[in-house]
Enzyme design. Structure first.
Site, PDB file in Angstrom:
ATOM      1  N   SER A 139     -31.685 -19.161  18.752  1.00  0.00           N
ATOM      2  CA  SER A 139     -32.665 -19.416  17.692  1.00  0.00           C
ATOM      3  C   SER A 139     -34.059 -19.432  18.294  1.00  0.00           C
ATOM      4  CB  SER A 139     -32.388 -20.784  17.051  1.00  0.00           C
ATOM      5  OG  SER A 139     -33.461 -21.156  16.193  1.00  0.00           O
ATOM      6  N   TYR A 152     -30.110 -29.778  17.263  1.00  0.00           N
ATOM      7  CA  TYR A 152     -29.912 -28.331  17.033  1.00  0.00           C
ATOM      8  C   TYR A 152     -30.733 -27.514  18.024  1.00  0.00           C
ATOM      9  CZ  TYR A 152     -30.224 -23.785  14.677  1.00  0.00           C
ATOM     10  OH  TYR A 152     -30.182 -22.443  14.391  1.00  0.00           O
TER      11      TYR A 152
END
Ligand SMILES: NC(=O)c1ccc[n+]([C@@H]2O[C@H](COP(=O)([O-])OP(=O)(O)OC[C@H]3O[C@@H](n4cnc5c(N)ncnc54)[C@H](OP(=O)(O)O)[C@@H]3O)[C@@H](O)[C@H]2O)c1
Length: 252
Positions: A139, A152
């Site tokens: 990401s 995350y």
């Protein structure tokens, strides 16, 4: 990686980015196995397509990964590409009292331990193939953190680092290692995200990602332009400024 003639396992292939990648790679002439927790989503993904298969598993569970590995190798011995795409993104409040550490535990189990366990289990098989690839989906938040998703971001930063180490270790083998680091994309990764303004439409993201694969199939990182702002923040000497900008923009 080569773009056709593979047998590909895509985790999290029942929705969003994983489903879209599964369909594009299937269209290119690959056999594709999609895996995830929800059978209905997987069945929907493979409906009407030959050479597509579905398997349920839980990326956060070591025993389930062992089962998936055994099933895949038994039913698809030609497997030569693993795409670690399954992931969860849950909001955290680091100022809560107490902080809910269960979110971090679940996120680490699914997003970081999951790919490490599955890749490790499949690596001896992949290394025995004449040409193989591991594709890890990280990401932009691996490179600049958002405070609402602290665990995350950390799992994606960890997966990025693990991916670099794996690539280097495998540099003289038949296995190449590729990272896809998406920017914010319209999927249901978080509730309501698939229609959130300012997020990249899924089809546009997949079009650009597939164009990158075609332009340079051996690139270490597949990065659409929208993610460069985060990916290169540190290299361009604007890391802490970008942390502030991102958290200001997203409310963190
Ligand atoms: N969309 C974005 O903005 C964005 C940005 C950067 C990176 N990413 C990454 O892209 C990947 C795909 O996300 P997405 O945006 O396409 O969201 P998504 O539609 O929610 O896809 C995530 C997939 O992972 C599966 N999954 C979740 N937990 C699992 C588990 N424990 N075991 C097996 N499968 C599991 C889900 O299926 P089940 O729930 O049925 O298991 C789902 O199909 C993720 O790794 C995400 O972190 C997304």
């Amino acid at each position: 990686m080569k773009l056709s003639g593979n047998t590909i396992l895509i985790t999290g292939g029942g929705s969003g980015i994983g489903r879209a990648l599964a369909h594009r790679f299937h269209d290119l002439g690959n056999t594709v196995i999609v895996a995830g927790r929800t059978k209905a989503k997987l069945d929907d993904t493979i409906a009407g397509r030959d050479r597509m298969h579905a398997m349920t598993f839980d990326a956060g569970d070591a025993g389930s990964i062992e089962d998936l590995t055994a099933r895949v190798l038994d039913e698809h011995p030609a497997l030569n590409v693993l795409m670690n795409n399954a992931g969860i993104m849950r909001y955290e409040d680091l100022l809560a009292d107490p902080v809910d550490v269960e979110i971090a535990e679940a996120t680490i189990a699914t997003n970081l331990l999951g790919p490490i366990r599955l890749t490790s289990a499949l690596l001896p098989h992949l290394r025995a193939q004449p040409r193989a690839s591991v594709v890890n989906v990280t990401s932009g938040l691996a490179f600049v953190p958002w405070t609402k998703t602290a665990a995350y971001n950390a799992t994606k930063a960890g997966l990025h680092s693990w991916t670099v180490a794996l690539r280097h270790k495998l540099r003289q083998t038949s296995v190449d290692v590729i990272e896809i680091a998406p920017p914010a994309v319209q999927t249901e990764l978080t509730p309501g995200q698939s229609t959130r303004e300012g997020y990249m439409p899924l089809e546009a993201f997949i079009d650009e990602t597939m164009a990158n694969f075609e332009a340079d199939p051996d690139a270490r990182e597949n990065l659409v332009k929208n993610v460069h702002f985060l990916r290169f923040a540190e290299a361009e000497g604007r890391f802490y400024e970008t942390v502030e900008q991102l958290n200001e923009a997203l409310g963190g």
